[in-house]
Design a protein around this motif. Structure first.
Motif, PDB file in Angstrom:
ATOM      1  N   GLY A   1       0.816  -1.203   0.000  1.00 33.07           N
ATOM      2  CA  GLY A   1       0.000   0.000   0.000  1.00 33.07           C
ATOM      3  C   GLY A   1       0.854   1.259   0.000  1.00 33.07           C
ATOM      4  O   GLY A   1       0.586   2.215  -0.725  1.00 33.07           O
ATOM      5  N   LEU A   2       1.925   1.267   0.784  1.00 31.53           N
ATOM      6  CA  LEU A   2       2.816   2.421   0.814  1.00 31.53           C
ATOM      7  C   LEU A   2       3.540   2.591  -0.518  1.00 31.53           C
ATOM      8  O   LEU A   2       3.694   3.707  -1.011  1.00 31.53           O
ATOM      9  CB  LEU A   2       3.834   2.263   1.943  1.00 31.53           C
TER      10      LEU A   2
ATOM     11  N   CYS B   1       1.309   4.165  -3.126  1.00 35.35           N
ATOM     12  CA  CYS B   1       1.025   5.587  -2.918  1.00 35.35           C
ATOM     13  C   CYS B   1       2.137   6.482  -3.446  1.00 35.35           C
ATOM     14  O   CYS B   1       1.934   7.674  -3.637  1.00 35.35           O
ATOM     15  CB  CYS B   1       0.824   5.872  -1.435  1.00 35.35           C
TER      16      CYS B   1
ATOM     17  N   ARG C   1       8.079   4.647  -8.349  1.00 35.58           N
ATOM     18  CA  ARG C   1       8.371   3.334  -7.785  1.00 35.58           C
ATOM     19  C   ARG C   1       9.517   2.699  -8.561  1.00 35.58           C
ATOM     20  O   ARG C   1       9.468   2.614  -9.785  1.00 35.58           O
ATOM     21  CB  ARG C   1       7.144   2.434  -7.854  1.00 35.58           C
TER      22      ARG C   1
ATOM     23  N   ALA D   1      -5.284   3.222  -3.918  1.00 38.10           N
ATOM     24  CA  ALA D   1      -3.933   3.760  -3.709  1.00 38.10           C
ATOM     25  C   ALA D   1      -3.107   3.741  -4.996  1.00 38.10           C
ATOM     26  O   ALA D   1      -2.033   4.320  -5.013  1.00 38.10           O
ATOM     27  CB  ALA D   1      -3.215   2.970  -2.626  1.00 38.10           C
ATOM     28  N   ARG D   2      -3.590   3.085  -6.031  1.00 40.17           N
ATOM     29  CA  ARG D   2      -2.840   3.016  -7.291  1.00 40.17           C
ATOM     30  C   ARG D   2      -2.579   4.382  -7.884  1.00 40.17           C
ATOM     31  O   ARG D   2      -1.605   4.585  -8.560  1.00 40.17           O
ATOM     32  CB  ARG D   2      -3.588   2.193  -8.328  1.00 40.17           C
ATOM     33  N   GLY D   3      -3.485   5.297  -7.648  1.00 37.57           N
ATOM     34  CA  GLY D   3      -3.339   6.619  -8.251  1.00 37.57           C
ATOM     35  C   GLY D   3      -3.881   6.639  -9.663  1.00 37.57           C
ATOM     36  O   GLY D   3      -4.350   5.626 -10.189  1.00 37.57           O
TER      37      GLY D   3
END
Length: 54
Positions: free
Chosen positions: A15-16, A19, A23, A49-51
């Motif tokens: 999850g972090l 966000c 990546r 959280a994928r954005g």
């Protein structure tokens, strides 16, 4: 925020990482959730959280 993943990225760590705006994953990095292992859909806001893609 940027995230760097080396090894397993599971649960809250996933999850972090999702966000983060940037990546970077090592060649051997693995991403997983515990929900899919038992046949459930992603929960705890991971899908949100994928954005949004640019």
């Amino acid at each position: 925020m940027a995230s760097a993943v080396e090894g397993a990225c599971v649960g809250a760590g996933l999850g972090l990482a999702l966000c983060a705006g940037l990546r970077v994953a090592a060649q051997g990095a693995r991403f997983s959730t515990s929900f899919t292992g038992i046949g459930l859909a992603a929960d705890s806001g991971l899908s949100g959280a994928r954005g949004q893609p640019p």
